[in-house]
Design an enzyme around this catalytic site. Structure first.
Site: not given
Length: 271
Positions: A44-45
């Site tokens: 995830e970012t």
């Protein structure tokens, strides 16, 4: 824009779960955020919008919750623990985030531990899809349950969980964000072990998954007979990178805690 890579749920670089963190001064186009997350290639970012206070991070006694969104390389998700922890680590202090799962609060303590307040996710027993047993070779499935996002599979032993070679193609067919495989702990300092596979959202195996522990905490508190308010649990996510997640039961909420290490900081110039 400032951009970071932070290893979450670990006290050492290159352990735990790496997350991208992008600090924005205004909301960004979702398609652009998705492109950035695909470029970063982390599980995830996180994209957080901060205000204009003196420290640049919008920190202040009367600040409103900061908008926070999370993207895998292929899709936006509703809840993410490790990228939230990474964001709180970058910003420091006490933070409130406005997310697709409601308001989440985080505090960075004096020793660098990040404490987070997350929703408690109950799981209900369900019938195992055919892809579960076939996709988890060598796992003795003792219980299976479905939560809001994920499918939870309890195995017979931590040895089975640690040795598992999952069939990701089969698991990707299951209509769930991820498949959590878990078993009782095999060391005195941990209550349970887990691994998390989410090939359907572009994550073959997630190294340490904070949001999965929103479901694991109530599951194992009931299984272990530790259901009192304030009960504490420690889980080890037994991926190759590995990490520990500390949990506290708080009624309809779960406290999650872990450490983090910043491994990269730079300027994100593409826009």
């Amino acid at each position: 824009m400032d951009a970071y890579v932070v290893d979450a749920f670990t006290d050492r670089a290159f352990g735990g779960n790496p997350a991208g963190v992008v600090v924005l001064d205004a909301p960004a186009d979702p398609a652009w955020m998705q492109s950035v997350a695909a470029e970063f290639k982390h599980a995830e970012t996180a994209f957080v919008v901060v205000g204009g206070s003196e420290d640049g991070f919008g920190n202040g006694p009367a600040e409103q919750a900061k908008p926070l969104r999370w993207f895998t390389p292929t899709t936006e998700v509703d809840l993410c623990g490790h990228a939230t922890l990474a964001t709180a680590h970058v910003l420091g202090g006490s933070q409130r985030f406005d997310t697709r799962s409601g308001e989440l609060s985080c505090t960075v303590t004096h020793d660098g531990m990040v404490e987070m307040d997350f929703p408690r996710i109950p799981s209900q027993p369900t019938r195992a899809p055919d892809e579960v047993t076939a996709g988890l070779p060598g796992v003795t499935v003792e219980h299976i349950a479905r939560g809001e996002f994920d499918l939870l599979v309890q195995a017979a032993s931590a040895t089975e969980v640690r040795a598992l070679q999952a069939d990701l193609d089969l698991l990707a067919r299951i209509p769930a964000r991820a498949v959590i495989v878990t078993a009782p702990g095999d060391r005195a300092d941990i209550d349970f072990v887990s691994r998390v596979f989410a090939p359907g959202v572009g994550i073959p195996e997630d190294p340490v998954t904070g949001s999965a522990h929103c479901a694991l905490a109530p599951w194992w508190s009931a299984a272990l007979g530790r259901t009192a308010e304030g009960a504490e649990l420690v889980g080890e996510q037994a991926s190759a990178r590995g990490g520990l997640v500390r949990m506290t039961l708080r009624g309809s909420r779960v406290g999650l805690a872990g450490q983090a290490v910043t491994v990269l900081r730079g300027d994100l110039s593409a826009g």
